[in-house]
Motif scaffolding. Structure first.
Motif, PDB file in Angstrom:
ATOM      1  N   ARG A   1       0.841  -1.199   0.000  1.00 48.34           N
ATOM      2  CA  ARG A   1       0.000   0.000   0.000  1.00 48.34           C
ATOM      3  C   ARG A   1       0.872   1.243   0.000  1.00 48.34           C
ATOM      4  NH1 ARG A   1      -1.284  -3.255   4.071  1.00 48.34           N
ATOM      5  NH2 ARG A   1      -3.188  -4.521   3.946  1.00 48.34           N
ATOM      6  N   PHE A   2       0.374   2.281  -0.634  1.00 49.62           N
ATOM      7  CA  PHE A   2       0.956   3.619  -0.536  1.00 49.62           C
ATOM      8  C   PHE A   2      -0.158   4.512  -0.024  1.00 49.62           C
ATOM      9  CE2 PHE A   2       3.488   1.525  -3.809  1.00 49.62           C
ATOM     10  CZ  PHE A   2       4.786   1.779  -3.350  1.00 49.62           C
ATOM     11  N   GLY A   3      -0.114   4.776   1.295  1.00 49.70           N
ATOM     12  CA  GLY A   3      -1.226   5.487   1.914  1.00 49.70           C
ATOM     13  C   GLY A   3      -2.472   4.626   1.864  1.00 49.70           C
ATOM     14  N   SER A   4      -3.554   5.167   1.332  1.00 40.74           N
ATOM     15  CA  SER A   4      -4.796   4.415   1.231  1.00 40.74           C
ATOM     16  C   SER A   4      -4.908   3.630  -0.073  1.00 40.74           C
ATOM     17  CB  SER A   4      -5.994   5.370   1.340  1.00 40.74           C
ATOM     18  OG  SER A   4      -5.948   6.324   0.278  1.00 40.74           O
ATOM     19  N   ASN A   5      -3.893   3.765  -0.942  1.00 47.02           N
ATOM     20  CA  ASN A   5      -3.923   3.102  -2.241  1.00 47.02           C
ATOM     21  C   ASN A   5      -3.227   1.742  -2.153  1.00 47.02           C
ATOM     22  OD1 ASN A   5      -4.157   2.556  -4.976  1.00 47.02           O
ATOM     23  ND2 ASN A   5      -2.344   3.750  -5.520  1.00 47.02           N
ATOM     24  N   GLU A   6      -3.992   0.663  -2.276  1.00 45.89           N
ATOM     25  CA  GLU A   6      -3.413  -0.675  -2.257  1.00 45.89           C
ATOM     26  C   GLU A   6      -3.031  -1.042  -3.687  1.00 45.89           C
ATOM     27  OE1 GLU A   6      -4.193  -4.920  -0.044  1.00 45.89           O
ATOM     28  OE2 GLU A   6      -5.924  -3.897  -0.921  1.00 45.89           O
ATOM     29  N   VAL A   7      -1.726  -1.084  -3.939  1.00 43.12           N
ATOM     30  CA  VAL A   7      -1.222  -1.310  -5.295  1.00 43.12           C
ATOM     31  C   VAL A   7      -1.105  -2.801  -5.599  1.00 43.12           C
ATOM     32  CG1 VAL A   7       0.690  -0.860  -6.889  1.00 43.12           C
ATOM     33  CG2 VAL A   7      -0.004   0.891  -5.246  1.00 43.12           C
ATOM     34  N   LEU A   8      -0.639  -3.587  -4.629  1.00 46.25           N
ATOM     35  CA  LEU A   8      -0.601  -5.043  -4.764  1.00 46.25           C
ATOM     36  C   LEU A   8      -1.599  -5.622  -3.768  1.00 46.25           C
ATOM     37  CD1 LEU A   8       3.254  -5.714  -5.005  1.00 46.25           C
ATOM     38  CD2 LEU A   8       1.622  -5.386  -6.880  1.00 46.25           C
ATOM     39  N   LYS A   9      -2.499  -6.460  -4.250  1.00 50.19           N
ATOM     40  CA  LYS A   9      -3.636  -6.879  -3.437  1.00 50.19           C
ATOM     41  C   LYS A   9      -3.628  -8.369  -3.090  1.00 50.19           C
ATOM     42  CE  LYS A   9      -6.346  -3.230  -5.640  1.00 50.19           C
ATOM     43  NZ  LYS A   9      -7.519  -2.899  -6.491  1.00 50.19           N
ATOM     44  N   GLY A  10      -2.441  -8.945  -3.034  1.00 44.45           N
ATOM     45  CA  GLY A  10      -2.333 -10.363  -2.714  1.00 44.45           C
ATOM     46  C   GLY A  10      -1.811 -11.144  -3.904  1.00 44.45           C
ATOM     47  N   ILE A  11      -0.476 -11.119  -4.086  1.00 45.66           N
ATOM     48  CA  ILE A  11       0.171 -11.752  -5.236  1.00 45.66           C
ATOM     49  C   ILE A  11       0.752 -13.096  -4.799  1.00 45.66           C
ATOM     50  CG2 ILE A  11       2.035 -11.570  -6.925  1.00 45.66           C
ATOM     51  CD1 ILE A  11      -0.177  -9.588  -7.473  1.00 45.66           C
ATOM     52  N   ASP A  12       0.375 -14.165  -5.488  1.00 47.80           N
ATOM     53  CA  ASP A  12       0.879 -15.510  -5.223  1.00 47.80           C
ATOM     54  C   ASP A  12       1.331 -16.147  -6.533  1.00 47.80           C
ATOM     55  OD1 ASP A  12      -0.145 -16.390  -2.252  1.00 47.80           O
ATOM     56  OD2 ASP A  12      -1.650 -15.121  -3.220  1.00 47.80           O
ATOM     57  N   PHE A  13       2.586 -16.607  -6.581  1.00 47.01           N
ATOM     58  CA  PHE A  13       3.024 -17.370  -7.754  1.00 47.01           C
ATOM     59  C   PHE A  13       4.333 -18.084  -7.443  1.00 47.01           C
ATOM     60  CE2 PHE A  13       5.268 -13.362  -8.285  1.00 47.01           C
ATOM     61  CZ  PHE A  13       6.489 -13.709  -8.849  1.00 47.01           C
ATOM     62  N   THR A  14       4.675 -19.036  -8.291  1.00 45.99           N
ATOM     63  CA  THR A  14       5.943 -19.745  -8.176  1.00 45.99           C
ATOM     64  C   THR A  14       6.664 -19.705  -9.512  1.00 45.99           C
ATOM     65  OG1 THR A  14       4.950 -21.881  -8.742  1.00 45.99           O
ATOM     66  CG2 THR A  14       5.074 -21.307  -6.391  1.00 45.99           C
ATOM     67  N   LEU A  15       7.983 -19.871  -9.439  1.00 42.74           N
ATOM     68  CA  LEU A  15       8.819 -19.875 -10.634  1.00 42.74           C
ATOM     69  C   LEU A  15       9.898 -20.929 -10.438  1.00 42.74           C
ATOM     70  CD1 LEU A  15       9.019 -18.284 -13.309  1.00 42.74           C
ATOM     71  CD2 LEU A  15      10.664 -16.769 -12.192  1.00 42.74           C
ATOM     72  N   GLY A  16      10.059 -21.803 -11.430  1.00 43.87           N
ATOM     73  CA  GLY A  16      11.024 -22.884 -11.315  1.00 43.87           C
ATOM     74  C   GLY A  16      12.438 -22.448 -11.665  1.00 43.87           C
ATOM     75  N   HIS A  17      13.395 -23.298 -11.347  1.00 43.27           N
ATOM     76  CA  HIS A  17      14.798 -23.041 -11.680  1.00 43.27           C
ATOM     77  C   HIS A  17      14.948 -22.893 -13.198  1.00 43.27           C
ATOM     78  CE1 HIS A  17      16.937 -23.936  -7.808  1.00 43.27           C
ATOM     79  NE2 HIS A  17      15.739 -24.416  -7.532  1.00 43.27           N
ATOM     80  N   GLY A  18      15.603 -21.822 -13.607  1.00 37.66           N
ATOM     81  CA  GLY A  18      15.887 -21.616 -15.015  1.00 37.66           C
ATOM     82  C   GLY A  18      14.713 -21.128 -15.842  1.00 37.66           C
ATOM     83  N   GLU A  19      13.569 -20.858 -15.219  1.00 41.83           N
ATOM     84  CA  GLU A  19      12.413 -20.378 -15.968  1.00 41.83           C
ATOM     85  C   GLU A  19      12.478 -18.872 -16.180  1.00 41.83           C
ATOM     86  OE1 GLU A  19       8.709 -23.394 -15.353  1.00 41.83           O
ATOM     87  OE2 GLU A  19       8.922 -21.830 -13.839  1.00 41.83           O
ATOM     88  N   VAL A  20      11.859 -18.426 -17.259  1.00 40.16           N
ATOM     89  CA  VAL A  20      11.750 -17.002 -17.576  1.00 40.16           C
ATOM     90  C   VAL A  20      10.279 -16.610 -17.496  1.00 40.16           C
ATOM     91  CG1 VAL A  20      12.117 -15.207 -19.306  1.00 40.16           C
ATOM     92  CG2 VAL A  20      13.788 -17.055 -19.054  1.00 40.16           C
ATOM     93  N   LEU A  21      10.002 -15.611 -16.668  1.00 43.21           N
ATOM     94  CA  LEU A  21       8.646 -15.090 -16.498  1.00 43.21           C
ATOM     95  C   LEU A  21       8.573 -13.678 -17.055  1.00 43.21           C
ATOM     96  CD1 LEU A  21       5.759 -14.975 -15.194  1.00 43.21           C
ATOM     97  CD2 LEU A  21       6.894 -14.122 -13.117  1.00 43.21           C
ATOM     98  N   SER A  22       7.652 -13.436 -17.964  1.00 40.55           N
ATOM     99  CA  SER A  22       7.383 -12.069 -18.415  1.00 40.55           C
ATOM    100  C   SER A  22       6.109 -11.572 -17.737  1.00 40.55           C
ATOM    101  CB  SER A  22       7.206 -12.017 -19.939  1.00 40.55           C
ATOM    102  OG  SER A  22       8.444 -12.177 -20.591  1.00 40.55           O
ATOM    103  N   ILE A  23       6.157 -10.342 -17.253  1.00 46.29           N
ATOM    104  CA  ILE A  23       5.002  -9.723 -16.610  1.00 46.29           C
ATOM    105  C   ILE A  23       4.489  -8.625 -17.523  1.00 46.29           C
ATOM    106  CG2 ILE A  23       4.148  -8.520 -14.565  1.00 46.29           C
ATOM    107  CD1 ILE A  23       6.413  -9.736 -12.967  1.00 46.29           C
ATOM    108  N   ILE A  24       3.225  -8.715 -17.901  1.00 46.41           N
ATOM    109  CA  ILE A  24       2.621  -7.741 -18.799  1.00 46.41           C
ATOM    110  C   ILE A  24       1.407  -7.112 -18.122  1.00 46.41           C
ATOM    111  CG2 ILE A  24       3.436  -8.974 -20.848  1.00 46.41           C
ATOM    112  CD1 ILE A  24       0.559 -10.019 -21.221  1.00 46.41           C
ATOM    113  N   GLY A  25       0.954  -6.000 -18.684  1.00 49.51           N
ATOM    114  CA  GLY A  25      -0.207  -5.323 -18.136  1.00 49.51           C
ATOM    115  C   GLY A  25      -0.129  -3.837 -18.398  1.00 49.51           C
ATOM    116  N   SER A  26      -1.247  -3.163 -18.189  1.00 49.23           N
ATOM    117  CA  SER A  26      -1.310  -1.721 -18.422  1.00 49.23           C
ATOM    118  C   SER A  26      -0.535  -0.963 -17.359  1.00 49.23           C
ATOM    119  CB  SER A  26      -2.772  -1.256 -18.422  1.00 49.23           C
ATOM    120  OG  SER A  26      -3.512  -1.921 -19.417  1.00 49.23           O
ATOM    121  N   SER A  27      -0.140   0.253 -17.667  1.00 49.29           N
ATOM    122  CA  SER A  27       0.556   1.103 -16.701  1.00 49.29           C
ATOM    123  C   SER A  27      -0.326   1.329 -15.485  1.00 49.29           C
ATOM    124  CB  SER A  27       0.904   2.451 -17.340  1.00 49.29           C
ATOM    125  OG  SER A  27       1.789   2.272 -18.421  1.00 49.29           O
ATOM    126  N   GLY A  28       0.296   1.279 -14.311  1.00 54.01           N
ATOM    127  CA  GLY A  28      -0.442   1.499 -13.077  1.00 54.01           C
ATOM    128  C   GLY A  28      -1.071   0.253 -12.489  1.00 54.01           C
TER     129      GLY A  28
END
Length: 248
Positions: A12-39
């Motif tokens: 959170r930044f003040g009253s703005n919750e930017v990350l709302k509960g992120i859960d994930f796993t990544l294996g050895h040697g894997e490449v993860l790309s994260i996409i999405g709109s700005s903000g």
């Protein structure tokens, strides 16, 4: 065992919750790309993973070891935890007063002054060869192109041998003609033992290089899967709209 496990990460930044509960796993040697709109929370997630921001809740495990627990690490993390991640910034962030070789050797020398400089420089030269810049070792950042500066930044991040190498929109500050050279270097780094997380707006690149693609919207993982699942068979209406807009 996974290389990375993220559990209920919230920020959170003040009253703005930017990350709302992120859960994930990544294996050895894997490449993860994260996409999405700005903000949507992409860069905030990357900054929390690299401890430039401390998450308000959640845990981060690297290779089975808890390197961050929000209930425990409210005042910061250990140097060992920080070494788990390396980050390549959008704007290169090279030290202008040092030449290319010095930019690579500075941090390893400061972290371990007992280590012979000859050994550090040998490693730096090898990484400069990897990114194709041995001829620029004595040049200063102002004397090389933006694409070359980003390649130096990649080599500098690799100097500390992070378990997970992260990129925050590594081509966003580059002209289109320089983007290709940086993407080629990142693609060449993909190997069985190098785990990478890439925040990117380059959809074609994400499709080519990734083992997994994560679409973040409004602080949540809206969808995650293989490139084929995410790009060719999107389920979420938000993801469908994002991909449609990207094609326009």
């Amino acid at each position: 065992m996974n290389m990375l496990e993220v559990v209920n990460l919230r920020k959170r930044f003040g009253s703005n919750e930017v990350l709302k509960g992120i859960d994930f796993t990544l294996g050895h040697g894997e490449v993860l790309s994260i996409i999405g709109s700005s903000g949507g929370g992409k860069s905030t997630l990357l900054r929390c993973l690299n401890f430039l921001e401390l998450a308000d809740e959640g845990e981060i495990y690297v290779d089975g070891t808890c390197v961050f627990d929000a209930s425990r690490d409210k005042n910061g993390v250990t140097p060992e935890a920080q070494k788990s991640f390396g980050l390549v910034f959008q704007q290169f962030n090279l030290f202008p007063q040092y030449n290319v070789l010095e930019n690579l050797t500075l941090a390893p020398h400061l972290l371990d002054k007992t280590r012979p400089m000859e050994e550090i420089e040998k490693e730096a030269w090898a990484l400069l060869e990897t990114v194709g810049l041995t001829d620029k070792a004595k040049s200063y950042p102002c004397e090389i192109s933006g694409g070359q500066q980003q390649r130096v930044a990649i080599a500098r991040a690799l100097m500390l041998s992070p378990s997970i190498l992260c990129f925050d929109e590594p081509t966003s500050a580059l002209d289109p003609e320089l983007t290709g050279e940086v993407l080629r270097v990142i693609k060449s780094l993909k190997s069985g033992d190098r785990t990478m997380i890439i925040v990117t707006h380059e959809m074609a690149f994400a499709r080519q290089v990734s083992d997994k693609v994560m679409f973040i919207a409004d602080g949540l993982i809206e969808e995650m899967g293989t490139p084929e699942e995410v790009f060719d068979h999107p389920k979420s209406e938000k993801l469908k709209a994002f991909l449609h807009n990207d094609e326009l």
